[in-house]
Design an enzyme around this catalytic site. Structure first.
Site, mmCIF file in Angstrom:
data_model
loop_
_atom_site.group_PDB
_atom_site.id
_atom_site.type_symbol
_atom_site.label_atom_id
_atom_site.label_comp_id
_atom_site.label_asym_id
_atom_site.label_seq_id
_atom_site.Cartn_x
_atom_site.Cartn_y
_atom_site.Cartn_z
ATOM 1 C CB CYS A 80 44.146 46.103 34.500
ATOM 2 S SG CYS A 80 43.997 47.316 35.649
ATOM 3 C CB CYS A 84 48.109 46.329 41.037
ATOM 4 S SG CYS A 84 47.238 48.093 40.756
ATOM 5 C CB CYS A 87 46.569 42.757 39.875
ATOM 6 S SG CYS A 87 44.736 42.297 39.617
ATOM 7 C CB CYS A 126 31.266 42.676 45.261
ATOM 8 S SG CYS A 126 30.520 42.744 46.284
ATOM 9 C CB CYS A 158 29.489 46.707 46.076
ATOM 10 S SG CYS A 158 31.107 47.851 46.380
ATOM 11 C CB CYS A 218 33.222 49.266 49.550
ATOM 12 S SG CYS A 218 33.583 47.405 50.318
ATOM 13 N NE ARG A 290 32.071 42.556 52.290
ATOM 14 C CZ ARG A 290 32.545 44.133 52.113
ATOM 15 N NH1 ARG A 290 32.802 44.502 51.365
ATOM 16 N NH2 ARG A 290 31.024 43.799 52.464
HETATM 17 N N1 SAM Z 1 40.863 47.734 39.127
HETATM 18 C C1 SAM Z 1 39.814 47.616 40.157
HETATM 19 C C2 SAM Z 1 40.951 48.162 41.177
HETATM 20 O O1 SAM Z 1 41.786 48.197 41.485
HETATM 21 O O2 SAM Z 1 39.904 49.685 41.942
HETATM 22 C C3 SAM Z 1 38.791 46.855 40.717
HETATM 23 C C4 SAM Z 1 40.220 45.463 41.138
HETATM 24 S S1 SAM Z 1 40.749 45.276 42.427
HETATM 25 C C5 SAM Z 1 41.198 43.121 41.821
HETATM 26 C C6 SAM Z 1 39.994 45.330 43.755
HETATM 27 C C7 SAM Z 1 40.637 44.812 44.405
HETATM 28 O O3 SAM Z 1 41.239 43.476 44.737
HETATM 29 C C8 SAM Z 1 42.798 45.155 45.065
HETATM 30 O O4 SAM Z 1 42.756 47.097 45.156
HETATM 31 C C9 SAM Z 1 43.315 44.289 45.915
HETATM 32 O O5 SAM Z 1 42.856 45.025 47.193
HETATM 33 C C10 SAM Z 1 42.724 43.514 45.875
HETATM 34 N N2 SAM Z 1 42.855 42.539 45.056
HETATM 35 C C11 SAM Z 1 43.110 42.585 43.849
HETATM 36 N N3 SAM Z 1 44.334 41.249 43.440
HETATM 37 C C12 SAM Z 1 44.282 40.313 44.894
HETATM 38 C C13 SAM Z 1 45.141 39.150 45.270
HETATM 39 N N4 SAM Z 1 46.166 39.380 44.602
HETATM 40 N N5 SAM Z 1 44.915 39.212 46.332
HETATM 41 C C14 SAM Z 1 44.571 40.121 47.366
HETATM 42 N N6 SAM Z 1 43.799 40.730 46.953
HETATM 43 C C15 SAM Z 1 43.937 41.339 45.484
HETATM 44 FE FE1 SF4 Z 2 44.045 46.535 37.287
HETATM 45 FE FE2 SF4 Z 2 44.116 44.381 39.591
HETATM 46 FE FE3 SF4 Z 2 45.663 47.236 40.152
HETATM 47 FE FE4 SF4 Z 2 42.246 46.635 39.663
HETATM 48 S S1 SF4 Z 2 44.117 45.510 40.978
HETATM 49 S S2 SF4 Z 2 43.820 48.214 38.768
HETATM 50 S S3 SF4 Z 2 42.553 45.075 37.946
HETATM 51 S S4 SF4 Z 2 45.777 45.542 38.039
#
Ligand code: SAM
Ligand code: SF4
Ligand code: DTB
Length: 347
Positions: A80, A84, A87, A126, A158, A218, A290
């Protein structure tokens, strides 16, 4: 925190921090005008007072005691372009996380997994893609087919695909999508410490497009990123001041992934998660709250306290996106032990 009043805890007589008197904390009606001070007062109230209040709201609006089981699948993993810091899937940390990049799964493969989740008791499926934004073309067409297929199985569908245009949100609505997940993660003020490749306003804009398309919203966040209690309060304030409220609010605790910049963050105190769930329940009485990432680190007792505080949905199945989740049989046993029930599919 400078203008904080010290009020007496009615249980032990000790002072507790609150910016507003206790009476103003009780507001079970549906509101969209929360102030940061009110939310901070909720989050810092004596724990059992807060849980009592959340329980009262929960019983009024969700008397059936149902827990929704939502299964999660990563339909496109890794690489990606966003950064973040929490992530596992960001390309920015791929060298240190070692996460293998995968292409979009086949529609049939996804529908097969949805069907297995349904047979195991899930009513919502989801699907997450590690995209910054949706691009029109074959991949998006496949996602639309996945949505249609999941709906045809009689499940809620979702997806979380990153940013959307209005036309894309409308196409997802036409395909029958139940809900779009797009989290705000934390406060607007702290957001820049966690993500630099997009803005908080980008997130709000996508959420507005989803709302306009008629698809349910959501939207939730994460605790344990290094944010303050004020940041948590501002996140909840922003969520609850969306009108209407998000239909579902995932509350995640950081799953600290090795190789990400947040790998060494101190694990959250489970009672802080209880506080977030309870405050979300008081502020958004009708929403599904959730209990999401980080549940695996909770004891049975802490999870039951989250249910008591108003959580009424969990991610169900052995995996979240890239990390492990609780054992499905243990979850069913826990729900039974707590005297709750698994929510039936909606007609
Ligand atoms: N890329 C898309 C986005 O960011 O909206 C979808 C996938 S992203 C993995 C979905 C959500 O999962 C993130 O916004 C975050 O809130 C949560 N998330 C991701 N990695 C996480 C982690 N290591 N621990 C807790 N929550 C996490
Ligand atoms: Fe990409 Fe992870 Fe950020 Fe979602 S949370 S935008 S998958 S880096
Ligand atoms: C949400 O709020 N939490 C889920 C879902 N929405 C997409 C994701 C949790 C991801 C946990 C880390 C992982 O497995 O990579």
């Amino acid at each position: 925190m400078s203008e904080i009043l010290k009020t007496a805890n009615p249980i032990n007589g000790k002072a507790h921090l609150a910016e507003t008197p206790r009476e103003t904390v009780s507001a079970p009606e549906i509101r969209h005008d929360w102030t940061s001070q009110e939310v901070l007062a909720l989050l810092t109230a004596p724990l059992l007072d807060l849980v009592d209040e959340a329980r009262e709201v929960h019983r009024r609006y969700h008397a059936d005691g149902g827990v929704q089981l939502a299964s999660l699948l990563s339909i496109k993993t890794g690489a990606c372009p966003e950064d973040c810091k929490y992530c596992a899937q960001s390309a920015h940390y791929a060298k240190t996380t070692g996460l293998k990049r995968e292409t979009l799964l086949d529609v049939d493969d996804v529908l097969n997994k949805a069907s297995i989740a349904k047979d195991a008791g899930a009513t919502r499926f989801c699907m997450g893609a590690a995209w910054r934004e949706v691009k029109d073309g074959d991949a998006f067409d496949s996602v639309l087919a996945m949505v249609k297929g999941v709906r045809a199985l009689g499940m809620e569908a979702c997806v979380t695909l990153g940013m959307l245009t209005q036309a894309q949100a409308d196409r997802l609505a036409e395909a029958g999508l139940t809900a779009y997940n797009h989290n705000l993660d934390t406060s607007a003020e702290f957001y820049g410490e966690i993500v630099t490749t997009r803005t908080y306003q980008d997130r709000l804009d996508t959420l507005a497009r989803v709302r306009k398309s008629g698809v349910q919203v959501c939207c939730g966040g994460i605790i344990g990123l290094g944010e303050s209690v004020e940041d948590r309060a501002r996140l909840l304030e922003t969520l609850a001041n969306l009108d209407p409220h998000p239909e579902s609010v995932p509350i995640n605790a950081l799953a600290a992934v090795a190789g990400t910049p947040l790998q060494d963050r101190t694990p959250v105190d489970p009672l802080d998660l209880v506080r977030m769930v309870a405050a979300a329940r008081v502020m958004m009485p009708l929403s599904r709250v959730r209990l999401s990432a980080g549940r695996r680190a909770l004891s049975k007792e802490a999870q039951i306290l989250c249910f008591l505080a108003g959580a009424n949905s969990i991610f169900y199945g052995d995996r979240l996106l890239t990390t492990a989740n609780n054992d499905a049989d243990d979850d069913l046993a826990l729900i039974e032990e707590a005297g709750l029930s698994v929510e039936a599919p909606s007609p």
